[in-house]
Motif scaffolding. Structure first.
Motif, PDB file in Angstrom:
ATOM      1  N   THR A 119       0.847  -1.207   0.000  1.00 42.08           N
ATOM      2  CA  THR A 119       0.000   0.000   0.000  1.00 42.08           C
ATOM      3  C   THR A 119       0.879   1.254   0.000  1.00 42.08           C
ATOM      4  O   THR A 119       0.542   2.245  -0.648  1.00 42.08           O
ATOM      5  N   GLN A 136      -8.686  -2.070   9.607  1.00 37.36           N
ATOM      6  CA  GLN A 136      -8.317  -2.536   8.258  1.00 37.36           C
ATOM      7  C   GLN A 136      -8.319  -4.056   8.200  1.00 37.36           C
ATOM      8  O   GLN A 136      -8.715  -4.659   7.202  1.00 37.36           O
ATOM      9  N   ARG A 164       6.441   7.103  13.015  1.00 33.07           N
ATOM     10  CA  ARG A 164       5.985   5.881  12.347  1.00 33.07           C
ATOM     11  C   ARG A 164       6.159   4.659  13.255  1.00 33.07           C
ATOM     12  O   ARG A 164       5.339   3.744  13.264  1.00 33.07           O
TER      13      ARG A 164
END
Ligand code: AMP
Length: 190
Positions: A31, A93, A145
């Motif tokens: 992705t 998700q 992150r």
């Protein structure tokens, strides 16, 4: 073969995913790579994703799921299966993916977690920044992150563990050594 790669940024997921998907002739679905392509081409989707990616935050689930659905509907996914790299990235998700796969009468059959400690990952990503110049590979954004990985992505591992799909792999070693470990797991599984 329907595989999910999980691991912090800089764990080597992308590198291994490319090698493994070639070796087993399955589709490599990153992705992050798809999003970077959209950003480069300044598509509508790219414009929507840009600010999140620059900050090291997750792009909204709706954008990601539309991308994944489009891929499944395109018929471009290889017959032998696929390998998700960087997706799913949170519990929501994962659930939406389960639903989507269910619609196609499919399910994930292996989840490989590449484990690398934070300090090593930070070092690797700062080196990658020198070579590839990814704008989200600065110390500040890398830390963000990593935080997101630990807080928001890692819980999917437990969820997949309940389904007995998970194998952990020590991500420290040469590229070849790690490819071998992954291959052994996938070959035995096959
Ligand atoms: P990656 O190349 O996987 O490290 O992804 C780079 C960036 O793209 C991430 O920091 C996110 O901003 C975004 N991204 C990639 N995959 C996802 C995903 N599955 N969900 C949300 N954001 C994503």
């Amino acid at each position: 073969m329907r595989v999910v790669f999980v691991g912090p940024p800089g764990a080597g997921k992308g590198t291994q995913a490319k090698i493994i998907s070639n070796k087993f002739d399955i589709s490599h679905i990153s992705t992050g790579e798809i999003l970077r392509k959209h950003l480069k081409e300044s598509t509508e989707l790219g414009k929507k994703a840009k600010s999140y990616m620059e900050k090291g935050e997750l792009v909204p689930d709706s954008i990601i799921m539309d991308m994944i659905r489009a891929l499944f509907q395109s018929g471009k996914i290889k017959k032998n299966g696929f390998l998700f790299d960087g997706f799913p990235r949170n519990i929501r998700q994962k659930k939406l993916l389960d639903h989507l796969l269910n619609e196609f009468n499919l399910s994930i059959n292996k989840v490989l977690v590449l484990e690398v400690p934070d300090d090593i990952v930070i070092e690797r990503l700062l080196k990658r920044a020198e070579k590839e110049g990814r704008t989200d590979d600065t110390r500040k954004i890398i830390k963000k992150r990593l935080q997101i990985y630990h807080k928001i992505t890692k819980p999917i591992i437990n969820s997949y563990k309940e389904e007995e799909l998970v194998n952990f792999i020590d991500g420290i070693g040469t590229i070849e050594e790690i490819t071998e470990k992954i291959s052994d797991i996938l070959i035995n599984y096959k």
